[in-house]
Enzyme design. Structure first.
Site, mmCIF file in Angstrom:
data_model
loop_
_atom_site.group_PDB
_atom_site.id
_atom_site.type_symbol
_atom_site.label_atom_id
_atom_site.label_comp_id
_atom_site.label_asym_id
_atom_site.label_seq_id
_atom_site.Cartn_x
_atom_site.Cartn_y
_atom_site.Cartn_z
ATOM 1 N N ARG A 153 0.857 -1.208 0.000
ATOM 2 C CA ARG A 153 0.000 0.000 0.000
ATOM 3 C C ARG A 153 0.889 1.252 0.000
ATOM 4 O O ARG A 153 2.114 1.163 0.036
ATOM 5 C CB ARG A 153 -0.897 0.004 1.231
ATOM 6 C CG ARG A 153 -0.116 0.158 2.518
ATOM 7 C CD ARG A 153 -0.994 0.145 3.752
ATOM 8 N NE ARG A 153 -0.260 0.696 4.883
ATOM 9 C CZ ARG A 153 -0.624 0.555 6.147
ATOM 10 N NH1 ARG A 153 -1.710 -0.126 6.446
ATOM 11 N NH2 ARG A 153 0.092 1.095 7.116
ATOM 12 N N TYR A 163 11.221 8.200 15.594
ATOM 13 C CA TYR A 163 11.115 8.178 14.123
ATOM 14 C C TYR A 163 12.190 9.085 13.503
ATOM 15 O O TYR A 163 12.877 8.696 12.553
ATOM 16 C CB TYR A 163 9.711 8.648 13.748
ATOM 17 C CG TYR A 163 9.386 8.668 12.274
ATOM 18 C CD1 TYR A 163 9.154 7.489 11.570
ATOM 19 C CD2 TYR A 163 9.279 9.878 11.578
ATOM 20 C CE1 TYR A 163 8.822 7.514 10.222
ATOM 21 C CE2 TYR A 163 8.950 9.910 10.237
ATOM 22 C CZ TYR A 163 8.719 8.720 9.564
ATOM 23 O OH TYR A 163 8.394 8.757 8.225
ATOM 24 N N ALA A 188 15.035 10.007 14.779
ATOM 25 C CA ALA A 188 16.365 9.403 14.960
ATOM 26 C C ALA A 188 16.594 8.308 13.928
ATOM 27 O O ALA A 188 17.675 8.206 13.326
ATOM 28 C CB ALA A 188 16.494 8.833 16.377
HETATM 29 P P1 NAI Z 1 2.263 3.063 5.125
HETATM 30 O O1 NAI Z 1 2.108 2.809 6.568
HETATM 31 O O2 NAI Z 1 1.063 3.393 4.316
HETATM 32 O O3 NAI Z 1 3.019 1.844 4.431
HETATM 33 C C1 NAI Z 1 4.163 1.279 5.007
HETATM 34 C C2 NAI Z 1 4.264 -0.141 4.546
HETATM 35 O O4 NAI Z 1 5.398 -0.760 5.186
HETATM 36 C C3 NAI Z 1 3.046 -0.972 4.932
HETATM 37 O O5 NAI Z 1 2.686 -1.785 3.859
HETATM 38 C C4 NAI Z 1 3.546 -1.793 6.113
HETATM 39 O O6 NAI Z 1 2.859 -3.018 6.254
HETATM 40 C C5 NAI Z 1 4.994 -2.002 5.710
HETATM 41 N N1 NAI Z 1 5.843 -2.382 6.837
HETATM 42 C C6 NAI Z 1 5.902 -1.794 8.062
HETATM 43 N N2 NAI Z 1 6.789 -2.429 8.836
HETATM 44 C C7 NAI Z 1 7.305 -3.440 8.092
HETATM 45 C C8 NAI Z 1 8.257 -4.443 8.354
HETATM 46 N N3 NAI Z 1 8.845 -4.552 9.547
HETATM 47 N N4 NAI Z 1 8.579 -5.325 7.363
HETATM 48 C C9 NAI Z 1 7.959 -5.232 6.154
HETATM 49 N N5 NAI Z 1 7.042 -4.300 5.861
HETATM 50 C C10 NAI Z 1 6.708 -3.414 6.821
HETATM 51 O O7 NAI Z 1 3.364 4.205 5.007
HETATM 52 P P2 NAI Z 1 3.716 5.224 3.829
HETATM 53 O O8 NAI Z 1 3.148 6.528 4.173
HETATM 54 O O9 NAI Z 1 3.449 4.634 2.493
HETATM 55 O O10 NAI Z 1 5.305 5.343 4.061
HETATM 56 C C11 NAI Z 1 6.283 4.662 3.296
HETATM 57 C C12 NAI Z 1 7.640 5.183 3.718
HETATM 58 O O11 NAI Z 1 7.717 6.587 3.507
HETATM 59 C C13 NAI Z 1 7.962 4.937 5.194
HETATM 60 O O12 NAI Z 1 9.330 4.605 5.335
HETATM 61 C C14 NAI Z 1 7.678 6.287 5.815
HETATM 62 O O13 NAI Z 1 8.415 6.475 6.995
HETATM 63 C C15 NAI Z 1 8.104 7.220 4.707
HETATM 64 N N6 NAI Z 1 7.504 8.541 4.805
HETATM 65 C C16 NAI Z 1 6.143 8.728 4.668
HETATM 66 C C17 NAI Z 1 5.619 10.000 4.781
HETATM 67 C C18 NAI Z 1 4.151 10.280 4.625
HETATM 68 O O14 NAI Z 1 3.761 11.441 4.777
HETATM 69 N N7 NAI Z 1 3.319 9.319 4.312
HETATM 70 C C19 NAI Z 1 6.469 11.163 5.062
HETATM 71 C C20 NAI Z 1 7.859 10.851 5.173
HETATM 72 C C21 NAI Z 1 8.352 9.583 5.059
#
Ligand code: NAI
Length: 243
Positions: free
Chosen positions: A15, A153, A155
């Site tokens: 996702r 986060y 860090a």
């Molecule tokens: P999200 O929560 O929608 O998707 C994250 C995905 O990573 C999910 O599918 C989840 O199941 C998976 N996941 C989590 N822990 C896991 C693990 N231990 N092993 C395998 N899969 C795992 O998050 P989103 O928003 O798509 O974020 C993606 C990346 O972008 C993340 O690293 C987040 O920190 C970064 N990010 C997002 C921002 C935002 O505004 N949405 C802003 C800045 C960074």
């Protein structure tokens, strides 16, 4: 790197940003390994295959070195060695520092930072031999400027930036690039957890006066993969929040 028929592994790609990144690379003709902690929905694999490329899913937790080993092995066996690794999977676990328990601090470090190490360290062996490869790490503007309630986060994401620059220096002589993307506020399930008050306050800090879309981040990932003379950089996709 020319992406047609290359193998791209995107962590956390069921996702949000990870899914958009996987789709964007598939549209460029790359074969895709999706990753999720639980079984990937068959419709997701079919949606990528419908773009005319191969797609598999590898199930596992990036915070586990053993899971990372197994997922990379499975990708190599089914699609070939990984040409592009996008370390996208990440979590938040927000709390003011004074109330933050050790395990709540550690959770962000384990997934966001150690998970990035687990995957990168293990795909690099083959990339070094091939003298070609691309690593893209998902950081965050919070890793650059900090945020109340996100010391864990921030860090982890600042760690990802330091990790990216060090790895970029180590692997550059082999023609491998390693960059980070620092998204600002991108509309996904993760950011939807924030309260309306926080969202309203955040938008006042964005010069372009709107939240980003996961496609904005996916386009940046493809751009970095296709740019062989860019390495060790942090590309902010944030509507101008940090400049
Ligand atoms: P999200 O929560 O929608 O998707 C994250 C995905 O990573 C999910 O599918 C989840 O199941 C998976 N996941 C989590 N822990 C896991 C693990 N231990 N092993 C395998 N899969 C795992 O998050 P989103 O928003 O798509 O974020 C993606 C990346 O972008 C993340 O690293 C987040 O920190 C970064 N990010 C997002 C921002 C935002 O505004 N949405 C802003 C800045 C960074």
């Amino acid at each position: 790197m020319e992406l047609t028929n290359k193998v791209v592994l995107v962590t956390g790609s069921s996702r949000g940003i990870g899914w958009s990144v996987a789709e964007a690379f598939a549209k460029k003709g790359a074969n895709i390994a999706l990753n999720s902690r639980s079984q990937m929905a068959p419709e997701k694999i079919q949606a990528i295959e419908a773009l005319g490329v191969k797609c598999i899913s590898v199930t596992g937790d990036i915070a586990s070195y053993e899971d990372a080993t197994a997922m990379i092995k499975e990708t190599e066996e089914q699609l070939g060695s990984v040409d592009v690794l996008v370390n996208n999977a990440g979590i938040t676990n927000d709390k003011l520092l004074l109330r933050m328990k050790p395990e709540e601090f550690a959770a962000c470090i384990d997934v966001n930072l150690k998970g990035t190490y687990n995957m990168t360290q293990q795909v690099l062996k083959k990339m070094m031999k091939k003298r070609e490869g691309v690593i893209i790490n998902m950081a965050s503007v919070v890793g650059l400027i900090g945020n109340v309630g996100q010391s864990n986060y921030a860090a982890s994401k600042a760690g990802v930036i330091g990790f990216t620059k060090s790895v970029a220096r180590e692997v550059a002589p082999r023609g491998i690039t390693c960059n980070a993307i620092a998204p600002g506020f991108i509309v996904t399930d993760m950011s939807n957890e924030l309260s309306d008050a926080v969202k309203e306050q955040t938008i006042t800090q964005i010069p372009l006066q709107r939240f980003g879309d996961s496609q904005d981040v996916a386009d940046a990932a493809v751009f970095l993969a296709e740019s062989p003379y860019i390495t060790g950089q942090v590309l902010n996709i944030d509507g101008g929040m940090v400049m």
